[in-house]
Design a protein around this motif. Structure first.
Motif, short mmCIF file in Angstrom:
data_model
loop_
_atom_site.label_atom_id
_atom_site.label_comp_id
_atom_site.label_asym_id
_atom_site.label_seq_id
_atom_site.Cartn_x
_atom_site.Cartn_y
_atom_site.Cartn_z
N UNK A 1 51.44 -54.63 1.51
CA UNK A 1 50.54 -54.72 2.57
C UNK A 1 50.41 -56.25 3.11
N UNK A 2 50.92 -56.92 3.91
CA UNK A 2 50.76 -58.64 3.93
C UNK A 2 49.29 -58.14 5.58
N UNK A 3 48.37 -58.97 5.28
CA UNK A 3 47.47 -58.90 6.24
C UNK A 3 47.33 -60.39 7.67
N UNK A 4 47.10 -59.54 8.51
CA UNK A 4 47.31 -60.59 9.19
C UNK A 4 45.79 -60.34 10.60
N UNK A 5 46.11 -61.99 11.36
CA UNK A 5 44.61 -62.27 12.09
C UNK A 5 45.25 -62.70 13.38
N UNK A 6 44.75 -62.15 14.52
CA UNK A 6 44.70 -63.17 15.97
C UNK A 6 43.25 -63.34 15.93
N UNK A 7 44.01 -64.27 16.54
CA UNK A 7 43.19 -65.42 17.40
C UNK A 7 44.01 -65.95 18.78
N UNK A 8 42.79 -65.29 19.38
CA UNK A 8 43.54 -65.77 21.65
C UNK A 8 42.18 -65.54 22.48
N UNK A 9 42.57 -66.97 23.07
CA UNK A 9 41.52 -66.34 24.08
C UNK A 9 41.65 -65.59 25.29
N UNK A 10 42.70 -64.80 25.47
CA UNK A 10 43.12 -63.56 26.39
C UNK A 10 43.33 -62.23 25.63
N UNK A 11 42.58 -61.96 25.94
CA UNK A 11 42.46 -60.10 25.31
C UNK A 11 43.66 -59.46 25.36
N UNK B 1 46.66 -60.10 25.20
CA UNK B 1 47.38 -61.15 24.16
C UNK B 1 47.26 -60.74 22.95
N UNK B 2 46.18 -60.31 22.86
CA UNK B 2 45.89 -59.76 21.22
C UNK B 2 45.96 -58.08 21.44
N UNK B 3 45.27 -57.57 22.16
CA UNK B 3 46.44 -56.34 22.89
C UNK B 3 48.00 -55.92 22.26
N UNK B 4 48.41 -57.66 23.08
CA UNK B 4 50.03 -56.96 22.92
C UNK B 4 50.34 -56.94 21.41
N UNK B 5 49.75 -57.76 20.67
CA UNK B 5 50.65 -57.82 19.22
C UNK B 5 49.72 -57.60 18.45
N UNK B 6 48.63 -56.71 18.63
CA UNK B 6 48.10 -55.89 17.73
C UNK B 6 49.04 -54.02 18.19
#
Length: 244
Positions: A1-11, A13-18
């Motif tokens: 399982x690969x681990x990922x992290x999201x950095x975005x100033x728009x919440x 956008x984070x919700x979509x990628x999540x």
């Protein structure tokens, strides 16, 4: 399982990628942030394999943020500006996702990354099946087969490794153990516990029950609940999953 992290100033956008990551096999989300400085600290601590990085942020651009990363990480740029694409590829990023991002494009990106990282791993030492820890004295090393490891417990500045019917104490931190063990086979469920997924018998009433004698029940901490169950959902067979 690969681990990922999201950095975005728009919440949003984070919700979509999540949501996208939750629907994608073999990738799990271990963190996200809208603040670059907070994200840098978390990335250093968590050591993700993949970073989904927004380029156009008010405090610092994604291109500038890349320069702060001292760890090897596969970076996927996410932005609404096509002019950054050439700059990104010149910096040897893994991929470039143009907003609004469709799940189809996201999934294609992830499939390529999984294949790329898997191939790189095959060129190395291969999958670890055992490791050594230092014994009671510096001259003694103890071999531990991963398949025989049940769980790890953290106590202050040392950990207890529960291995078959035995337990071993070693002066390591839980962070060091977690980063060493493969995340597709071991799960952090609590600030004090890390378990071997293959030793889980049932999950009930907020606890993980292990195949052990005597039966061991370990609590699932609130901080780790979402990440753990996201991993479990990806390997859960439900009614309607198979076409009739």
């Amino acid at each position: 399982m690969l681990k990922s992290f999201i950095l975005d100033d728009e919440t949003h956008a984070i919700d979509l990628l999540t949501d996208y990551i939750g629907r994608t096999p073999d990738i799990e989300l271990i963190g996200a942030d809208t603040n670059p400085l907070n994200a840098l600290r978390k990335i250093t601590e968590l050591a993700p394999d993949i970073l989904f990085l927004d380029i156009d942020m008010p405090e610092i651009s994604g291109l500038e943020f890349m320069k702060l990363l001292g760890t090897k990480i596969h970076i996927v740029f996410t932005t609404g500006h096509t002019e950054y694409a050439i700059e990104g590829y010149n910096r040897d990023i893994a991929d470039y996702l143009l907003k609004p991002i469709s799940y189809s494009r996201f999934n294609t990106c992830c499939e390529r990354l999984i294949q790329k990282i898997a191939y790189a791993g095959k060129k190395g030492d291969g999958t670890k099946t055992f490791f050594y820890i230092q014994g009671d004295n510096k001259a003694k090393m103890i071999k531990i087969n991963m398949d025989e490891l049940f769980y790890v417990q953290s106590l202050n500045n040392y950990v207890i490794i529960y291995h078959q019917s035995d337990k071993l104490i070693t002066y390591l931190t839980m962070k060091e153990v977690e980063q060493f063990l493969p995340s597709d086979r071991f799960s952090r469920i609590h600030k004090s516990y890390l378990v071997n997924d293959s030793k889980i018998k049932t999950i009930e009433s907020g606890h993980v029950i292990l195949h052990s004698q005597p039966v061991t029940a370990l609590p699932i901490g609130l901080k780790y609940r979402e990440q753990f169950f996201s991993k479990i959902r990806k390997v859960t067979l439900k009614r309607g999953d198979v076409d009739r």
